[in-house]
Write an enzyme that holds these catalytic residues in place. Structure first.
Site, PDB file in Angstrom:
ATOM      1  N   HIS A   1       0.748  -1.207   0.052  1.00  0.00           N
ATOM      2  CA  HIS A   1      -0.173  -0.113   0.198  1.00  0.00           C
ATOM      3  C   HIS A   1       0.670   1.346  -0.091  1.00  0.00           C
ATOM      4  CE1 HIS A   1      -3.885   2.043   1.962  1.00  0.00           C
ATOM      5  NE2 HIS A   1      -3.180   2.987   1.062  1.00  0.00           N
TER       6      HIS A   1
ATOM      7  N   ASP B   1       1.048   2.618   3.655  1.00  0.00           N
ATOM      8  CA  ASP B   1       0.176   3.707   3.261  1.00  0.00           C
ATOM      9  C   ASP B   1       0.943   5.030   2.802  1.00  0.00           C
ATOM     10  OD1 ASP B   1      -2.012   5.312   2.220  1.00  0.00           O
ATOM     11  OD2 ASP B   1      -3.047   5.328   4.181  1.00  0.00           O
TER      12      ASP B   1
ATOM     13  N   ASN C   1      -5.849   9.829   7.330  1.00  0.00           N
ATOM     14  CA  ASN C   1      -7.048   9.345   7.271  1.00  0.00           C
ATOM     15  C   ASN C   1      -7.012   7.654   6.882  1.00  0.00           C
ATOM     16  OD1 ASN C   1     -10.007   8.637   7.046  1.00  0.00           O
ATOM     17  ND2 ASN C   1      -9.873   9.195   4.793  1.00  0.00           N
TER      18      ASN C   1
ATOM     19  N   ASN D   1      -5.103   6.231  -7.260  1.00  0.00           N
ATOM     20  CA  ASN D   1      -5.708   7.447  -7.036  1.00  0.00           C
ATOM     21  C   ASN D   1      -4.857   8.590  -7.625  1.00  0.00           C
ATOM     22  OD1 ASN D   1      -4.088   6.995  -4.634  1.00  0.00           O
ATOM     23  ND2 ASN D   1      -5.428   8.334  -3.486  1.00  0.00           N
TER      24      ASN D   1
ATOM     25  N   HIS E   1      -5.604   0.003   5.861  1.00  0.00           N
ATOM     26  CA  HIS E   1      -5.249   0.559   7.289  1.00  0.00           C
ATOM     27  C   HIS E   1      -6.287   0.487   8.333  1.00  0.00           C
ATOM     28  CE1 HIS E   1      -7.828   3.364   4.756  1.00  0.00           C
ATOM     29  NE2 HIS E   1      -6.982   3.574   3.810  1.00  0.00           N
TER      30      HIS E   1
ATOM     31  N   LEU F   1       2.469   6.306  -5.260  1.00  0.00           N
ATOM     32  CA  LEU F   1       3.561   6.773  -5.899  1.00  0.00           C
ATOM     33  C   LEU F   1       3.310   8.207  -6.510  1.00  0.00           C
ATOM     34  CD1 LEU F   1       5.144   3.538  -7.227  1.00  0.00           C
ATOM     35  CD2 LEU F   1       5.902   5.017  -5.300  1.00  0.00           C
ATOM     36  N   ARG F   2       1.773   8.794  -6.611  1.00  0.00           N
ATOM     37  CA  ARG F   2       1.344   9.832  -7.160  1.00  0.00           C
ATOM     38  C   ARG F   2       1.571   9.942  -8.584  1.00  0.00           C
ATOM     39  NH1 ARG F   2      -1.867  10.733  -2.916  1.00  0.00           N
ATOM     40  NH2 ARG F   2      -0.466  11.273  -0.901  1.00  0.00           N
TER      41      ARG F   2
HETATM   42 ZN    ZN Z   1      -7.232   4.504   2.293  1.00  0.00          ZN
END
Ligand code: ZN
Length: 438
Positions: free
Chosen positions: A66, A311, A284, A100, A238, A69-70
């Site tokens: 998880h 994360d 989050n 995402n 998470h 890497l953007r």
């Molecule tokens: Zn998440």
């Protein structure tokens, strides 16, 4: 490494939970794969490069299922290259990256673009995770077949939940055709509202809008029910609350295909860490209570929490240098994960073997990827660690572009000395030695 090339890692303590090994031994690598492990592994090794590992731990390369890497879309926060460097520096030989991005990884074209960047970086193994729904909008399912064919190893809408239970049910049913795990970001958006901190005394004292534990637990409960209904493989991202741990304990007792991860920050910190409004602590799900943290630690020790995943969520300064309410969520984790887990081991909350298992073999099994073990024939993905070296966390020195670490200034013990992928040393003694040069 070129054909026939041999590497001997000599005299380290080989800790390999999956192979049931914990002993001082040599590891012989031939052509990028583990050829032999043991006292006599060096016999007949002939001409080879030698890496002296006396006093070091020799671990299967760490695997993080998880990370963010953007790239594409948020290259100012991180790129596949900088994230791969951060991974190597943290002892990770493989990472799975969340979809995402912008555009989101909901098509084979984006998956292939990420894999091309990873190939150019030539550092760690990168396993893309595709979207559950097109554009992560939560409505229409992404084309899992195309994503898997292009190289995705799992699907997730991480960063957002799939709020529509009917869509999630269909996604779980569909995932079975490809035998991939569906990674669920468990957050009921109606319960979370516009909260920014764990609902409890600290949020009240600080005047911050609360996120109840129920926002996570209601969704974990739904996913357990849907896992039972569909027989699909569900992985809970998470996990942060005691109630989630109870639900997972029951799901596992029942034999459902439900696995789970916890982050080093949720295992280490509580909501007290946000008291100074340091936005590096804003994440989050939010940092929770001491009781929640204790439940996570116990669950990790018992294997109810299968995996430690970072994360890793790098941000630019402009995303974080804001008031707590409006700052971005996320913590960079790749370069501090291992020593933070070893801190739990040192405190007696988790055995060393379970901790290493949670960072190697278990994530490999969930993703269905090679590695996580050092048996003959396995890829020579290996991490060398000095278990005694103490160092002070300085985010300015991270290989990641992200500086958003709540562990700035912490004194940690245990440092990665070398990271080896496919028999090729990519990181050694603080320096990136493999991969592309720029
Ligand atoms: Zn998440």
């Amino acid at each position: 490494m070129s054909a026939g090339r041999r590497l001997l890692i000599r005299g380290g303590r080989v800790i390999d939970p999956a192979a049931g090994r914990d002993a001082v031994a040599d590891v012989l690598v031939i052509d990028g794969a583990v050829a032999a492990v043991g006292q006599d592994a060096a016999a007949g090794s002939g001409d080879c490069e030698v890496l002296e590992a006396a006093g070091l731990w020799v671990l299967p390369g760490l695997i993080d299922l998880h990370v963010h890497l953007r790239e594409p879309g948020f290259e100012y926060k991180e790129t596949v290259l900088t994230g791969s460097r951060a991974a190597a520096a943290g002892g990770f030989t493989a990472v799975a990256c969340m979809p995402n991005t912008d555009p989101p990884n909901d098509s084979a074209a984006v998956t292939r673009a990420i894999l091309l960047k990873a190939e150019e970086a030539a550092l760690v193994r990168v396993y893309p995770i595709g979207c559950i729904t097109a554009g992560q909008k939560g409505q229409r399912m992404a084309e899992f077949g195309d994503l898997v064919a292009a190289g995705c190893r799992a699907v997730s809408d991480d960063g957002r939940p799939v709020m529509h239970a009917g869509v999630m049910r269909r996604a779980l049913e569909y995932s079975r055709h490809f035998n991939i795990p569906v990674i669920s970001h468990c957050e009921d958006l109606h319960l979370a509202g516009d909260g920014v901190a764990h609902e409890g005394a600290v949020a009240t004292r600080l005047g911050l809008k609360p996120i109840p534990a129920a926002a996570e637990e209601a969704m974990v409960a739904r996913e357990v029910v849907l896992a039972r209904q569909t027989g699909a493989r569900v992985h809970i991202a998470h996990v942060s609350t005691r109630g989630s741990v109870s639900l997972l304990t029951a799901a596992k007792a029942e034999g459902l295909s439900v696995t789970a991860e916890a982050t080093p920050h949720h295992l280490t910190l509580t909501d007290e860490a946000i008291a100074g409004f340091d936005t590096a602590t804003k994440v989050n799900p939010p940092l929770r209570s001491a009781e929640d943290r204790e439940a996570l630690r116990r669950a990790l020790a018992e294997g109810i929490i299968d995996v430690v995943a970072t994360d890793h969520a790098p941000h630019g300064l402009a995303d974080k240098d804001l008031e707590f309410d409006v700052a971005a969520n996320g913590i960079v984790g790749l370069e501090t994960a291992l020593p933070l887990v070893l801190r739990l081991v040192a405190a007696g909350s988790c055995s060393l073997h379970r901790a290493i298992d949670a960072l190697t073999w278990r994530p490999a099994r969930i993703l269905g990827v090679p590695g996580g073990r050092l048996a003959p024939g396995d890829p020579a993905d290996i991490t060398l660690v000095d278990p005694d070296e103490a160092w002070t966390v300085d985010p300015e020195k991270f290989f990641s572009k992200g500086r958003n670490s709540p562990f700035r200034g912490w004194r940690l013990t245990g440092r990665v000395r070398a990271t080896i992928v496919g028999g090729r040393t990519i990181f050694r003694d603080g320096v990136m030695v493999g991969g592309q040069s720029r």
